[in-house]
Write a protein that holds these residues in place. Sequence first.
Motif, PDB file in Angstrom:
ATOM      1  N   GLY A  46       0.781  -1.239   0.000  1.00  0.00           N
ATOM      2  CA  GLY A  46       0.000   0.000   0.000  1.00  0.00           C
ATOM      3  C   GLY A  46       0.805   1.277   0.000  1.00  0.00           C
ATOM      4  N   GLU A  78       1.186   3.708  -2.214  1.00  0.00           N
ATOM      5  CA  GLU A  78       0.470   4.892  -2.692  1.00  0.00           C
ATOM      6  C   GLU A  78      -0.592   5.354  -1.699  1.00  0.00           C
ATOM      7  OE1 GLU A  78      -1.039   4.293  -6.599  1.00  0.00           O
ATOM      8  OE2 GLU A  78       0.953   4.163  -7.514  1.00  0.00           O
ATOM      9  N   TYR A  79      -1.136   4.442  -0.917  1.00  0.00           N
ATOM     10  CA  TYR A  79      -2.118   4.809   0.098  1.00  0.00           C
ATOM     11  C   TYR A  79      -1.454   5.450   1.315  1.00  0.00           C
ATOM     12  CZ  TYR A  79      -5.406   1.763  -2.416  1.00  0.00           C
ATOM     13  OH  TYR A  79      -6.198   1.186  -3.363  1.00  0.00           O
ATOM     14  N   THR A  80      -0.182   5.125   1.529  1.00  0.00           N
ATOM     15  CA  THR A  80       0.502   5.528   2.768  1.00  0.00           C
ATOM     16  C   THR A  80       1.883   6.106   2.461  1.00  0.00           C
ATOM     17  OG1 THR A  80       1.381   3.286   3.004  1.00  0.00           O
ATOM     18  CG2 THR A  80      -0.703   3.769   4.121  1.00  0.00           C
ATOM     19  N   GLU A 121      -4.782  -2.391   6.171  1.00  0.00           N
ATOM     20  CA  GLU A 121      -5.664  -1.528   6.960  1.00  0.00           C
ATOM     21  C   GLU A 121      -4.925  -0.942   8.160  1.00  0.00           C
ATOM     22  OE1 GLU A 121      -9.738  -4.039   5.859  1.00  0.00           O
ATOM     23  OE2 GLU A 121      -8.824  -4.201   7.843  1.00  0.00           O
ATOM     24  N   ILE A 168      -2.664   1.873   6.907  1.00  0.00           N
ATOM     25  CA  ILE A 168      -3.425   3.075   6.562  1.00  0.00           C
ATOM     26  C   ILE A 168      -3.816   3.828   7.829  1.00  0.00           C
ATOM     27  CG2 ILE A 168      -5.635   3.886   5.624  1.00  0.00           C
ATOM     28  CD1 ILE A 168      -5.391   1.673   3.503  1.00  0.00           C
ATOM     29  N   GLU A 200      -0.828   5.580   9.124  1.00  0.00           N
ATOM     30  CA  GLU A 200      -0.572   6.773   8.306  1.00  0.00           C
ATOM     31  C   GLU A 200      -1.420   7.952   8.781  1.00  0.00           C
ATOM     32  OE1 GLU A 200       0.780   8.780   4.510  1.00  0.00           O
ATOM     33  OE2 GLU A 200       1.514   7.099   5.691  1.00  0.00           O
ATOM     34  N   SER A 224      -1.678  12.871  -0.746  1.00  0.00           N
ATOM     35  CA  SER A 224      -2.096  11.973   0.333  1.00  0.00           C
ATOM     36  C   SER A 224      -3.539  12.264   0.695  1.00  0.00           C
ATOM     37  CB  SER A 224      -1.197  12.141   1.560  1.00  0.00           C
ATOM     38  OG  SER A 224      -1.711  11.395   2.657  1.00  0.00           O
ATOM     39  N   LYS A 225      -4.363  11.239   0.661  1.00  0.00           N
ATOM     40  CA  LYS A 225      -5.783  11.434   0.987  1.00  0.00           C
ATOM     41  C   LYS A 225      -6.020  11.582   2.478  1.00  0.00           C
ATOM     42  CE  LYS A 225      -7.042   7.711  -1.054  1.00  0.00           C
ATOM     43  NZ  LYS A 225      -7.890   6.643  -1.628  1.00  0.00           N
ATOM     44  N   HIS A 226      -4.979  11.407   3.298  1.00  0.00           N
ATOM     45  CA  HIS A 226      -5.145  11.466   4.743  1.00  0.00           C
ATOM     46  C   HIS A 226      -4.825  12.843   5.327  1.00  0.00           C
ATOM     47  CE1 HIS A 226      -5.570   7.229   4.244  1.00  0.00           C
ATOM     48  NE2 HIS A 226      -4.326   7.095   3.840  1.00  0.00           N
TER      49      HIS A 226
END
Length: 287
Positions: A23, A25-27, A113, A116, A119, A227-229
Amino acid sequence: MFKSTNFTNAELVNLSKEIAVVGVEYTPLTSLLLSKGAEKATSTIYTWRERSLVHDEDISAVEGEDTTKFTESGRRELNNVLEIFKKGVSVSGTAIAMQSNQFASEVNDRLLELKINLEKKLINGIKNDGSTAPFKRQMAGLIAFADSNAVSVKGKVTEDHVKQVMRNLWNQDLAEGQYYALVNADIKEQIDAIYKDRYSYQHKTTNFGLVVDSIETNYGTVNIVLSKHVPADKMVVFNDAYINLVYLREPAFEPLAKTGDSVKGQVIAEATLKVASPKAVAVVTVV
């Protein structure tokens, strides 16, 4: 009581290598910090001395003179709380009979999960020592650590704002390092609009495998990472030489006692964020 220690060491699976590559790219922040290597904590509170440099004195010397003056910079003691991250896995005997690798697949999903969630806390975490109900220890994230480099923006981020935040960091006399700006989609679109009619290029960073945009300023190059977060109204800029991930317990899979017609286990880690100096973090806020 049946505990995980009843299993042999071979059944306690360390997942520290797996979490580094899953993951990405997610983190992006977690992946960057893992690529540098994590530090080791020995208690539930991780403490360090602020990393700072002193440049405001004349150190010229006379040839052959004795050294009688010694410099010790005043450094704050900083700390952060180790937070436990845990995801349970349970697969029925029937599901395993139908697909033998189902349990391994579930463990991999739970690991992603967990990463994420880690992150999110590394960016947005609010410190809590867990002394009051519900007694959960929680770390402070990058935004909570940011010190005196704040930039307030009305409307949209402009090129001047990017220069201002980089100059604020440059004024702190920080040690050399790479500068990264974590942004959500809205601010990334605003930055893209600044340079849409200019020549630009992309380079692929080799340290954690993401394609990022780079903006060169008089005060250093900043790498823009989506980053979506990150909150939609913020851009978090930091010098990576001052940021580290700390483990008390590295990510691992632990089997749990079988109590029925299912196989159970948990993916668990205990970690926190180290910011060697809050001066190395800046937050741009759009109001």
